[in-house]
Structures are given as C-alpha cells and as structure tokens.
Design a protein around this motif. Sequence first.
Motif, PDB file in Angstrom:
ATOM      1  N   ARG A 199      80.639   2.839  39.675  1.00  0.00           N
ATOM      2  CA  ARG A 199      80.143   3.317  38.366  1.00  0.00           C
ATOM      3  C   ARG A 199      79.066   2.391  37.825  1.00  0.00           C
ATOM      4  O   ARG A 199      78.094   2.848  37.225  1.00  0.00           O
ATOM      5  CB  ARG A 199      81.294   3.441  37.383  1.00  0.00           C
ATOM      6  CG  ARG A 199      82.167   4.633  37.674  1.00  0.00           C
ATOM      7  CD  ARG A 199      83.250   4.810  36.657  1.00  0.00           C
ATOM      8  NE  ARG A 199      84.135   5.887  37.048  1.00  0.00           N
ATOM      9  CZ  ARG A 199      85.366   6.016  36.621  1.00  0.00           C
ATOM     10  NH1 ARG A 199      85.866   5.141  35.772  1.00  0.00           N
ATOM     11  NH2 ARG A 199      86.108   7.023  37.026  1.00  0.00           N
ATOM     12  N   GLN A 200      79.240   1.093  38.021  1.00  0.00           N
ATOM     13  CA  GLN A 200      78.214   0.149  37.573  1.00  0.00           C
ATOM     14  C   GLN A 200      76.897   0.414  38.287  1.00  0.00           C
ATOM     15  O   GLN A 200      75.839   0.404  37.665  1.00  0.00           O
ATOM     16  CB  GLN A 200      78.662  -1.294  37.827  1.00  0.00           C
ATOM     17  CG  GLN A 200      79.711  -1.780  36.864  1.00  0.00           C
ATOM     18  CD  GLN A 200      80.221  -3.173  37.220  1.00  0.00           C
ATOM     19  OE1 GLN A 200      80.053  -3.658  38.329  1.00  0.00           O
ATOM     20  NE2 GLN A 200      80.858  -3.816  36.251  1.00  0.00           N
ATOM     21  N   SER A 201      76.967   0.669  39.585  1.00  0.00           N
ATOM     22  CA  SER A 201      75.746   0.949  40.353  1.00  0.00           C
ATOM     23  C   SER A 201      75.072   2.220  39.862  1.00  0.00           C
ATOM     24  O   SER A 201      73.845   2.268  39.706  1.00  0.00           O
ATOM     25  CB  SER A 201      76.072   1.079  41.842  1.00  0.00           C
ATOM     26  OG  SER A 201      76.511  -0.151  42.344  1.00  0.00           O
ATOM     27  N   GLN A 202      75.865   3.259  39.620  1.00  0.00           N
ATOM     28  CA  GLN A 202      75.314   4.517  39.138  1.00  0.00           C
ATOM     29  C   GLN A 202      74.660   4.345  37.763  1.00  0.00           C
ATOM     30  O   GLN A 202      73.571   4.849  37.516  1.00  0.00           O
ATOM     31  CB  GLN A 202      76.415   5.581  39.046  1.00  0.00           C
ATOM     32  CG  GLN A 202      76.961   6.022  40.384  1.00  0.00           C
ATOM     33  CD  GLN A 202      78.246   6.832  40.227  1.00  0.00           C
ATOM     34  OE1 GLN A 202      78.721   7.079  39.131  1.00  0.00           O
ATOM     35  NE2 GLN A 202      78.808   7.230  41.366  1.00  0.00           N
ATOM     36  N   ASN A 203      75.335   3.619  36.887  1.00  0.00           N
ATOM     37  CA  ASN A 203      74.815   3.426  35.527  1.00  0.00           C
ATOM     38  C   ASN A 203      73.632   2.472  35.486  1.00  0.00           C
ATOM     39  O   ASN A 203      72.763   2.606  34.632  1.00  0.00           O
ATOM     40  CB  ASN A 203      75.928   2.947  34.596  1.00  0.00           C
ATOM     41  CG  ASN A 203      76.944   4.036  34.337  1.00  0.00           C
ATOM     42  OD1 ASN A 203      76.611   5.212  34.331  1.00  0.00           O
ATOM     43  ND2 ASN A 203      78.187   3.648  34.133  1.00  0.00           N
ATOM     44  N   ALA A 204      73.591   1.508  36.393  1.00  0.00           N
ATOM     45  CA  ALA A 204      72.478   0.551  36.417  1.00  0.00           C
ATOM     46  C   ALA A 204      71.154   1.266  36.617  1.00  0.00           C
ATOM     47  O   ALA A 204      70.134   0.873  36.032  1.00  0.00           O
ATOM     48  CB  ALA A 204      72.697  -0.489  37.509  1.00  0.00           C
ATOM     49  N   ALA A 205      71.168   2.318  37.408  1.00  0.00           N
ATOM     50  CA  ALA A 205      69.941   3.075  37.663  1.00  0.00           C
ATOM     51  C   ALA A 205      69.429   3.778  36.399  1.00  0.00           C
ATOM     52  O   ALA A 205      68.245   4.093  36.289  1.00  0.00           O
ATOM     53  CB  ALA A 205      70.186   4.099  38.762  1.00  0.00           C
ATOM     54  N   LEU A 206      70.296   3.983  35.427  1.00  0.00           N
ATOM     55  CA  LEU A 206      69.914   4.655  34.187  1.00  0.00           C
ATOM     56  C   LEU A 206      69.256   3.708  33.180  1.00  0.00           C
ATOM     57  O   LEU A 206      68.699   4.148  32.188  1.00  0.00           O
ATOM     58  CB  LEU A 206      71.146   5.306  33.544  1.00  0.00           C
ATOM     59  CG  LEU A 206      71.900   6.327  34.403  1.00  0.00           C
ATOM     60  CD1 LEU A 206      73.175   6.769  33.692  1.00  0.00           C
ATOM     61  CD2 LEU A 206      71.007   7.514  34.715  1.00  0.00           C
ATOM     62  N   ILE A 207      69.366   2.398  33.452  1.00  0.00           N
ATOM     63  CA  ILE A 207      68.817   1.395  32.525  1.00  0.00           C
ATOM     64  C   ILE A 207      67.818   0.538  33.297  1.00  0.00           C
ATOM     65  O   ILE A 207      68.186  -0.443  33.937  1.00  0.00           O
ATOM     66  CB  ILE A 207      69.946   0.518  31.937  1.00  0.00           C
ATOM     67  CG1 ILE A 207      71.046   1.398  31.330  1.00  0.00           C
ATOM     68  CG2 ILE A 207      69.383  -0.457  30.905  1.00  0.00           C
ATOM     69  CD1 ILE A 207      72.300   0.655  30.955  1.00  0.00           C
ATOM     70  N   PRO A 208      66.544   0.907  33.238  1.00  0.00           N
ATOM     71  CA  PRO A 208      65.546   0.222  34.058  1.00  0.00           C
ATOM     72  C   PRO A 208      65.424  -1.283  33.799  1.00  0.00           C
ATOM     73  O   PRO A 208      65.162  -2.051  34.696  1.00  0.00           O
ATOM     74  CB  PRO A 208      64.229   0.919  33.720  1.00  0.00           C
ATOM     75  CG  PRO A 208      64.560   2.045  32.833  1.00  0.00           C
ATOM     76  CD  PRO A 208      65.986   1.962  32.426  1.00  0.00           C
ATOM     77  N   ASP A 209      65.657  -1.718  32.570  1.00  0.00           N
ATOM     78  CA  ASP A 209      65.519  -3.137  32.242  1.00  0.00           C
ATOM     79  C   ASP A 209      66.882  -3.837  32.136  1.00  0.00           C
ATOM     80  O   ASP A 209      67.040  -4.798  31.380  1.00  0.00           O
ATOM     81  CB  ASP A 209      64.715  -3.313  30.952  1.00  0.00           C
ATOM     82  CG  ASP A 209      65.416  -2.709  29.739  1.00  0.00           C
ATOM     83  OD1 ASP A 209      66.285  -1.828  29.919  1.00  0.00           O
ATOM     84  OD2 ASP A 209      65.083  -3.106  28.609  1.00  0.00           O
ATOM     85  N   LEU A 210      67.844  -3.374  32.914  1.00  0.00           N
ATOM     86  CA  LEU A 210      69.209  -3.901  32.832  1.00  0.00           C
ATOM     87  C   LEU A 210      69.261  -5.411  33.062  1.00  0.00           C
ATOM     88  O   LEU A 210      69.920  -6.132  32.310  1.00  0.00           O
ATOM     89  CB  LEU A 210      70.136  -3.183  33.826  1.00  0.00           C
ATOM     90  CG  LEU A 210      71.585  -3.659  33.833  1.00  0.00           C
ATOM     91  CD1 LEU A 210      72.240  -3.414  32.475  1.00  0.00           C
ATOM     92  CD2 LEU A 210      72.370  -2.955  34.935  1.00  0.00           C
ATOM     93  N   GLU A 211      68.589  -5.897  34.075  1.00  0.00           N
ATOM     94  CA  GLU A 211      68.639  -7.334  34.367  1.00  0.00           C
ATOM     95  C   GLU A 211      68.065  -8.149  33.221  1.00  0.00           C
ATOM     96  O   GLU A 211      68.601  -9.209  32.873  1.00  0.00           O
ATOM     97  CB  GLU A 211      67.931  -7.650  35.685  1.00  0.00           C
ATOM     98  CG  GLU A 211      68.696  -7.178  36.918  1.00  0.00           C
ATOM     99  CD  GLU A 211      70.152  -7.642  36.964  1.00  0.00           C
ATOM    100  OE1 GLU A 211      70.414  -8.840  36.716  1.00  0.00           O
ATOM    101  OE2 GLU A 211      71.041  -6.802  37.223  1.00  0.00           O
ATOM    102  N   ALA A 212      66.993  -7.673  32.604  1.00  0.00           N
ATOM    103  CA  ALA A 212      66.401  -8.377  31.461  1.00  0.00           C
ATOM    104  C   ALA A 212      67.382  -8.381  30.284  1.00  0.00           C
ATOM    105  O   ALA A 212      67.518  -9.391  29.582  1.00  0.00           O
ATOM    106  CB  ALA A 212      65.087  -7.726  31.061  1.00  0.00           C
TER     107      ALA A 212
END
Length: 191
Positions: free
Chosen positions: A30-43
Amino acid sequence: MDLKRCTGSAVADSPSLDGMRRSFRTIKDRQSQNAALIPDLEARKDRLRKVKEASVGDLELLEQAVSRLRENGFRVVLAKTREAAVRVIAEEVRGHALVVKSKSNVTKDLHLSERLASEGVQVIETDLGDRIIQLAGCPAAHPTGPACHMTRREIADLFTSHFGRDVSDDPMELTSVMRDEIASYMDRAKV
C-alpha cells in the motif's frame, strides 16, 4: 540465554510470524501504491524529519504550544516524571468507572491503563488493533500494528468467545462487530 530462548520461541511460532509477514507485506504494498500518488513524497518526508529533529527538546516551542492551548481554553498540566503524569491523570478521572482511550503510545509507555484498572476504572481501547490486544491479554507486536501477529482466524475465535456468538474471519465483519461495541462504550463514557 533468556534472549536465545525467547527468540527461539518466537521463530517457532509460525502462525504468528506468518500473520506478521502478511500484515507488513500488505502495508509495504500500500505504501508503494500510495507513494506514486505523491510526486514530492521524499521531499515531504525530509521536511517532516527536519521539523521533528528541530522540535524535540525545544523548550521555547513547548512553552508556545502550552500558551496557545491555554489561550484556547485548555487546562494544561505539566508533569516532570512518569509517575507524576500518571498520578495527575488518575486524579483527573477519579469518580468515573469507564474511560475510552484512543491509540497513544505515550499512555502505553506510562502503563496508564493498568494503573487506572488497579483503581477500578474500566479502560476500553478504541483503536481496533489495540482493542484486539486488550481482549487477547497479550502484548502488542508492533506500535502501529499491535495485533499483526494474529491471524484473522485467531481474531475471529477471540471475538466469538468475547461476544458469545459466532463471528467469521471476514475482515468487514471483524471490523463491524468491534466498531459497534466500541461505539456503545463511547456513548456511555464521560471520559
């Protein structure tokens, strides 16, 4: 030697490990799927990490927060020790027979529920995982996934025993029956 025995016992408990593996695999997926929805997640994560590092231990920030809370009508009590914090809370709920408590690792660290129970206060956890652990009478397997070591079948058996009727291992039914029970406690609780 005690650590070795505990580790061996945990590894030998295959259903428990299987349950944890499934739970954490689902979370990672789920984290992987949702990470793609937030382009600036790492920032965002980096910014959050920096804010946390700058905030922890900042007494000026604490004083500011306390001041704002008081300005908004909250009564704030500061306690210097774990024992003092538990004593203040126990005094605050004195006279109440029922307390519903939301997920809080701080109150777990304080062993607050045990202290209140020793004074005759029934404490009901409102987080599903924490409520399962409470009913099972076992320690949490993980802070954010307290019941991840239990299978749906084990939880269904626990609920069947607790409610005195058959409860299937369907996740929707498990969630529904416990949500209804927790809601009934929340309706009755003053704290």
